[in-house]
Design an enzyme around this catalytic site. Structure first.
Site, mmCIF file in Angstrom:
data_model
loop_
_atom_site.group_PDB
_atom_site.id
_atom_site.type_symbol
_atom_site.label_atom_id
_atom_site.label_comp_id
_atom_site.label_asym_id
_atom_site.label_seq_id
_atom_site.Cartn_x
_atom_site.Cartn_y
_atom_site.Cartn_z
ATOM 1 N N GLU A 162 8.128 67.971 29.056
ATOM 2 C CA GLU A 162 8.717 68.214 30.377
ATOM 3 C C GLU A 162 7.658 68.707 31.369
ATOM 4 O O GLU A 162 7.858 69.682 32.093
ATOM 5 C CB GLU A 162 9.881 69.206 30.286
ATOM 6 C CG GLU A 162 11.100 68.607 29.610
ATOM 7 C CD GLU A 162 12.354 69.447 29.762
ATOM 8 O OE1 GLU A 162 13.422 68.870 29.959
ATOM 9 O OE2 GLU A 162 12.261 70.684 29.673
ATOM 10 N N GLU A 238 16.205 64.098 24.955
ATOM 11 C CA GLU A 238 16.853 65.392 24.750
ATOM 12 C C GLU A 238 18.251 65.278 25.333
ATOM 13 O O GLU A 238 18.464 65.506 26.529
ATOM 14 C CB GLU A 238 16.097 66.545 25.425
ATOM 15 C CG GLU A 238 14.855 66.999 24.716
ATOM 16 C CD GLU A 238 14.324 68.328 25.253
ATOM 17 O OE1 GLU A 238 15.097 69.057 25.913
ATOM 18 O OE2 GLU A 238 13.142 68.615 25.026
#
Length: 586
Positions: A162, A238
Site C-alpha cells: 500500500e 486484500e
C-alpha cells in the site's frame, strides 16, 4: 513438492497457470500469528472453504529482532509453512515488504533501524535500501526455490505494501523491484493500494501488476482499478472481510451477508480475491502494533479479525457464507470442517506472588540525561526509570512525551499513571515529595502506519519537576524472559485481590492438551505466559476478556501460568468454554 515445475504469468484477461486461466481464490494466514503445529489445520480449512491459494506477509523485525540476527525457526519457519501449503495442493502469495503494516509492531520494520537517528524509511535513502538488501539476502533464498517454475507453490510476490498511501518515490519502488529480481524472484510482481486515483498512481510502476484493497462497493472499486490496470486480471488482494480491535474500543463485527454479497459481485466481474483475513490468529508476546492518526491506539492481543476462521481456528458464519458464494464460481470440496467443541472449564488460585520491587536489581544503567528506550537498546517491552527527588511544597512532574504508559511511584508508593493515549505527560507529586522517583514504563506497541513509524520509545525529555530539570537517571530494561524468570521465590497469597506490580504463578493439571481460553476477568493490566510461552497482553479496558491458549503449548499433567500484573489481580485463575472478545457496537 506435490507440484511439477509450472509457469505462472499474467495474460490479457487472466492469470495463466501453464497457459490456462487461473482465478486466484486466496486467504491470508500469517504464519507468525499461528502456532506452527496448527498451521496445517488452518491451511486445510482454507481449502475446504473453496480456496486454492494462501497468502502471507513476512515480518522483518520478527526474523531479525537484533541487528545482524536472523531466525527462521519454529513460528518463523516460512519455508515449512509454504511447504505445508504445497502439501495441501494449494498455491502461495508472499508479501515480504519490507514494510507490511499488518497491525504488527512497527509495521514489520525493525526498531534497530532507527537507533542511529532518523532514517527516511520506505524511500530511496541509501541507508534504508542497504538495510533492505541485507534483509532480502536472508528472506529471498527462502522463497526462491519455492516458486512455481521449481515445482513450488509461490505464484506471486508483492512489492512493498500500500505504498501509494505513504509516498510517491518511484526510484524506491524500482529499487525494491530490482532487489527482488536480483534475488531470483521470477514470478509476477504485484502492488496493492486502496482504489483511489492518487494511491494507485503513486503506488504503481511499469512492469508491476496493480491490485486493490477494499471491503465493499466491489463493482465501483474494480472499475477504478481497471482504469489504472487496463489489461490483465483484476484482483482484490486484500478483501477486508473484518477488522482489527483497539484496546478500549468495541470488538469489530461485520455482516456476513453483506460481505458475501460483495464477494459475489467481485467474482461475477471475473476478479481474483485474497481474503484479509481468512484466519487472523493472535499477536502473541508483545508483537501488536499501534495506530496513531492524532491519537495513539494500541492493537489488542487477539487478531481474530471477525474472519472466516476465528482466532482458535473454528469456522464462523462467514466461512459458510463465503463457501456458498465460491461454490457458484468454482468447485468446493465435499468435506466439511468439524464444529468446535467447548473448551475445558475449570478454576484454581495462584500459588505464589512476588512483588516486582523485590525482584528487580537495585541499580540500572546510569545516565546524565533522560535516555529513551532506543538509546539503551530496549526495543520492546518494559523498563524502569529511577531518579532521586527532593521537593519543597507542591510540584508537577512533566515530560515532553510518554511513550506509552508509565506507572509513577515514590519509594514504591503509587502516585498515578501517565498515558500517551490520553495525552498525559504531567502529574502532580505529593507535597514535599522525598525519595526515589520511579516510573515503570510500558511500550504498548510501535506505530505500524503513517509518519510516526520509527519514533523512539520510553520517556522523552526534558524531564522537569517544578520547572527544573531532573538530571541523573537510572534505566533498567525488563525483557519478557527476564520478567518471567523474576517470578520465582514468591510467597503464597492469602487475600482475594493481589496488589501490583506483581509476578504471580499458578499450576493446573490437564488429562490431555486442548485449546483453552484464559479468563482475565478481575485482572487489571499485564502479560501472561503458559509453560514459558507468552500469550500476550490483557487489559481490563477490553474489549477482549479471554486469551487464546493453543493446545501445542500445553501438556498432559502439570502446567504452569505466570502473570505480570501492573495494578491489581484477582486471586483466581479460570478457563472458560469459548472466547470472549468483547461488546459489539450495534
Amino acid at each position: 513438492m506435490p507440484f511439477a515445475p509450472s509457469t505462472f504469468a499474467i495474460g490479457d484477461t487472466d492469470f495463466l497457470l501453464d497457459g490456462q486461466p487461473f482465478r486466484v481464490l486466496s486467504g491470508a494466514i500469517h504464519y507468525f500469528r499461528v502456532h506452527p503445529e496448527q498451521w496445517a489445520d488452518r491451511i486445510h480449512k482454507a481449502r475446504l472453504m473453496g480456496l486454492n491459494t494462501i497468502e502471507t506477509y513476512v515480518p522483518w523485525n520478527a526474523h531479525a529482532p537484533k541487528e545482524g540476527s536472523w531466525d527462521a525457526t519454529g513460528r518463523l519457519d516460512l519455508v515449512r509453512f509454504l511447504q505445508l501449503v504445497a502439501e495441501e495442493g494449494m498455491r502461495a502469495i508472499v508479501r515480504p515488504g519490507p514494510y507490511i503494516c499488518a497491525e504488527w509492531d512497527g509495521g514489520g520494520l525493525p526498531a534497530w533501524l532507527f537507533r542511529d537517528g532518523p532514517m527516511r524509511i520506505r524511500s530511496s535513502d541509501p541507508r534504508f535500501l542497504a538495510a533492505v538488501e541485507g534483509y532480502f539476502g536472508h528472506v529471498l533464498p527462502m522463497i526462491e526455490p519455492l516458486q512455481v517454475q521449481h515445482g513450488g507453490p509461490v505464484i506471486l510476490v508483492q512489492v512493498e505494501n500500500e505504498y501509494g498511501a505513504y509516498g510517491a518515490d518511484a526510484d524506491y519502488l524500482d529499487a525494491i523491484t530490482a532487489l527482488l529480481r536480483e534475488g531470483g524472484i521470477q514470478v509476477p510482481l504485484t502492488t496493492v493500494d486502496q482504489p483511489t486515483d492518487e494511491m494507485l498512481a503513486n503506488g504503481s510502476r511499469p512492469g508491476l501488476h496493480l491490485t486493490a484493497s477494499f471491503g465493499s462497493r466491489s463493482a465501483e472499486r474494480l472499475q477504478t482499478l481497471r482504469r489504472h490496470q487496463p489489461t490483465g486480471p483484476l484482483m482484490c488482494s486484500e478483501y477486508w472481510n473484518g477488522w482489527f480491535d483497539n484496546w478500549g474500543a468495541a470488538h469489530h463485527r461485520t455482516s456476513a451477508g453483506d460481505a458475501a454479497q460483495d464477494l459475489r459481485v467481485l467474482l461475477a466481474h471475473g476478479a481474483s480475491v485474497n481474503f484479509y483475513m481468512f484466519h487472523g490468529g493472535t499477536n502473541f508476546g508483545l508483537s501488536n502494533g499501534a495506530n496513531d492518526k492524532g491519537i495513539y491506539e494500541p492493537i489488542v492481543t487477539s487478531y481474530d479479525y471477525d474472519a472466516p476462521l476465528d482466532e482458535a481456528g473454528a469456522p464462523t458464519e462467514k466461512f459458510w457464507a463465503f463457501r456458498e458464494v465460491i461454490a457458484e464460481f468454482a468447485e468446493v470440496p465435499d468435506e466439511l470442517p468439524a464444529a468446535a467443541a467447548p473448551a475445558p472449564v475449570f478454576e484454581t488460585r495462584f500459588e505464589s506472588v512476588r512483588p516486582l520491587r523485590d525482584a528487580l536489581p537495585a541499580i540500572g544503567e546510569l545516565s546524565d540525561g533522560l535516555p529513551s528506550h532506543d538509546e539503551r537498546d530496549i526495543l520492546s517491552g518494559f523498563s524502569l526509570y529511577r531518579t532521586p527527588i527532593s521537593v519543597d511544597g507542591d510540584a508537577v512532574l512533566e515530560f515532553a512525551e510518554v511513550r506509552d504508559r508509565a506507572l509513577v511511584s515514590i519509594d514504591g508508593d503509587p502516585v498515578g499513571v501517565l498515558s500517551r493515549e490520553l495525552g498525559e505527560r504531567a502529574i502532580t507529586l505529593p507535597s514535599n515529595a522525598q525519595g526515589v522517583l520511579e516510573l515503570l514504563v510500558e511500550d504498548q506497541g510501535r506505530v505500524d502506519y503513517g509518519p510516526r513509524i520509527g519514533e523512539p520509545k520510553g520517556l522523552i525529555g526534558p524531564a522537569l519537576v517544578g520547572g527544573e530539570p531532573l538530571g541523573h537517571w537510572e534505566l533498567l530494561g525488563l525483557d519478557l524472559e527476564a520478567l518471567r524468570a523474576m517470578a520465582s521465590g514468591g510467597a503464597t497469597p492469602t487475600s482475594a485481590m493481589i496488589a501490583g506490580p506483581v509476578l504471580a504463578r499458578a499450576g493446573f493439571r490437564l488429562d490431555e492438551p486442548a485449546d483453552l481460553f484464559l479468563d482475565t476477568a478481575g485482572w487489571g493490566k499485564g502479560v501472561v505466559w503458559v509453560n514459558g510461552f507468552c500469550l500476550g497482553r490483557y487489559w481490563s479496558r477490553g474489549p477482549q476478556r479471554t486469551l487464546f491458549v493453543p493446545s501445542p503449548v500445553l501438556r498432559a499433567g502439570e502446567n504452569e501460568v505466570t502473570v505480570f500484573e501492573l495494578h491489581a489481580l484477582a486471586n483466581r485463575l479460570a478457563f472458560c468454554a469459548a472466547p470472549e472478545l468483547g461488546h459489539v457496537d450495534s
